[in-house]
Design a protein around this motif. Structure first.
Motif, mmCIF file in Angstrom:
data_model
loop_
_atom_site.group_PDB
_atom_site.id
_atom_site.type_symbol
_atom_site.label_atom_id
_atom_site.label_comp_id
_atom_site.label_asym_id
_atom_site.label_seq_id
_atom_site.Cartn_x
_atom_site.Cartn_y
_atom_site.Cartn_z
ATOM 1 N N ALA A 244 0.831 -1.200 0.000
ATOM 2 C CA ALA A 244 0.000 0.000 0.000
ATOM 3 C C ALA A 244 0.867 1.252 0.000
ATOM 4 O O ALA A 244 0.512 2.267 -0.621
ATOM 5 N N ALA A 245 2.012 1.179 0.682
ATOM 6 C CA ALA A 245 2.922 2.333 0.688
ATOM 7 C C ALA A 245 3.436 2.631 -0.714
ATOM 8 O O ALA A 245 3.553 3.795 -1.116
ATOM 9 N N ASP A 246 3.740 1.595 -1.496
ATOM 10 C CA ASP A 246 4.197 1.797 -2.872
ATOM 11 C C ASP A 246 3.087 2.387 -3.737
ATOM 12 O O ASP A 246 3.341 3.206 -4.627
ATOM 13 N N CYS A 247 1.856 1.948 -3.488
ATOM 14 C CA CYS A 247 0.726 2.484 -4.250
ATOM 15 C C CYS A 247 0.546 3.971 -3.963
ATOM 16 O O CYS A 247 0.358 4.785 -4.871
ATOM 17 N N CYS A 248 0.610 4.348 -2.679
ATOM 18 C CA CYS A 248 0.502 5.766 -2.311
ATOM 19 C C CYS A 248 1.639 6.575 -2.932
ATOM 20 O O CYS A 248 1.428 7.677 -3.432
#
Length: 330
Positions: A244-248
């Motif tokens: 999710a951090a990479d998506c953000c």
């Protein structure tokens, strides 16, 4: 008559003169050609003599010293060490190819025997009992292969000896690789233990979800079990991210690089569930999908639990929204 006779005489003189001139010109051409050929031959001869004269010439003493140096170098060569290294390389190459040289029917027979033994177990057998059954088969076949190897030593068949050696080698030291080769895989046993150490007032509360991957930065404003609406800036079906951090971070990067006139990402939606995430559209959404969206006023599609009315019209919908989303300020 005198004039006619003079004309014939004059023409004869001119013909004779023309022949002499032609003969002289041809002679001159031949002389020039011979001179050119002689010059070329002389230059080649001089050049070859020059190379010969410039060649290095060694004295008898120097030649003897070079020959002595060659003999000393050859005498100092580690011949035995070179032979040992070659032998080790040959043995290592044979060890690496044990599984390749082992006949496929032998591997298939092993797989069939293991499956037959596993089928004989009870359906409620746990992982430890399955592992013990496989290890029991392994010990029995290794013992049998070693005994067969001892009996084959007195035989003259080189092929049988080599096949028996490969079988012992595969069962003894290459058992892990052989297991993988025949498709045998036993999962690690997981022991589940429940600890009821919550306070009395918190027993009804659900445990906090943990997102896989690196922690999500605060500026991502991550909201678990949340699905935000918006116009798609990047289609999530073809835009997977590890966390999710990479998506953000992809949303933040897009907002920084956006050109004038293009829509800028301000909302990200990520699927952390390994079994995929439910959505009311026709697509099948998989794990690690990362949707980049834009909405002037971001609105929530679903959050927390799906309403009973929605689940009634969508029987395949789960109880809790699987998505994780966030609105960023850029």
């Amino acid at each position: 008559m005198a004039r006619v006779e003079w004309g014939y005489q004059g023409r004869g003189k001119w013909n004779c003169l023309y022949k002499k001139i032609t003969l002289i010109v041809c002679s001159i051409n031949i002389v020039i050609a011979l001179y050119v050929l002689r010059t070329l031959y002389a230059s080649i001869y001089v050049h070859s003599n020059t190379d010969f004269n410039n060649a290095v010439k060694y004295t008898t003493d120097q030649i003897e010293k070079m020959e002595e140096s060659i003999r000393i170098r050859r005498a100092k060569e580690p011949i035995q060490l070179v032979k040992i290294v070659k032998k080790l390389k040959l043995e290592l190459s044979r060890e690496d190819s044990v599984l390749e040289l082992l006949p496929q029917p032998v591997k298939q027979r092993m797989a069939d025997e293991i499956l037959l033994r596993l089928h004989s177990l009870d359906a409620k057998t746990n992982v430890s009992e399955v592992r013990e059954a496989v290890e029991s088969w392994h010990r029995e076949n290794l013992k049998e292969a070693k005994q067969l190897s001892i009996r084959k030593q007195g035989m003259n068949s080189t092929i049988l000896k080599e096949q028996t050696r490969l079988l012992v080698k595969a069962l003894e030291s290459d058992w892990a690789a052989l297991s993988e080769e025949i498709g045998l895989w036993i999962p690690a046993e997981i022991v589940h233990q429940e600890h009821d150490d919550k306070p009395e007032g918190d027993k009804e509360e659900e445990e906090e979800d943990i997102l896989p991957g690196r922690p999500v930065p605060p500026e991502c404003n991550a909201e678990l079990h949340t699905d935000y609406a918006g116009d798609a800036v990047r289609w999530g079906l073809t835009h997977p991210k590890e966390s999710a951090a990479d998506c953000c971070q992809a949303c933040l990067d897009q907002a920084k690089r956006v050109q004038p006139g293009q829509i800028k990402c301000n909302t990200w939606v990520y699927c952390p569930s390994e079994t995929g995430c439910h959505s009311p559209d026709i697509h099948k959404h998989k794990n690690q999908e990362c949707w980049l969206k834009y909405a002037e006023q971001p609105k929530i599609n679903f959050k927390g639990k799906y309403p009973d009315s929605y689940r009634h019209s969508h029987p395949t919908a789960p109880l809790i929204v699987p998505w994780v989303s966030g609105v960023v300020r850029v």
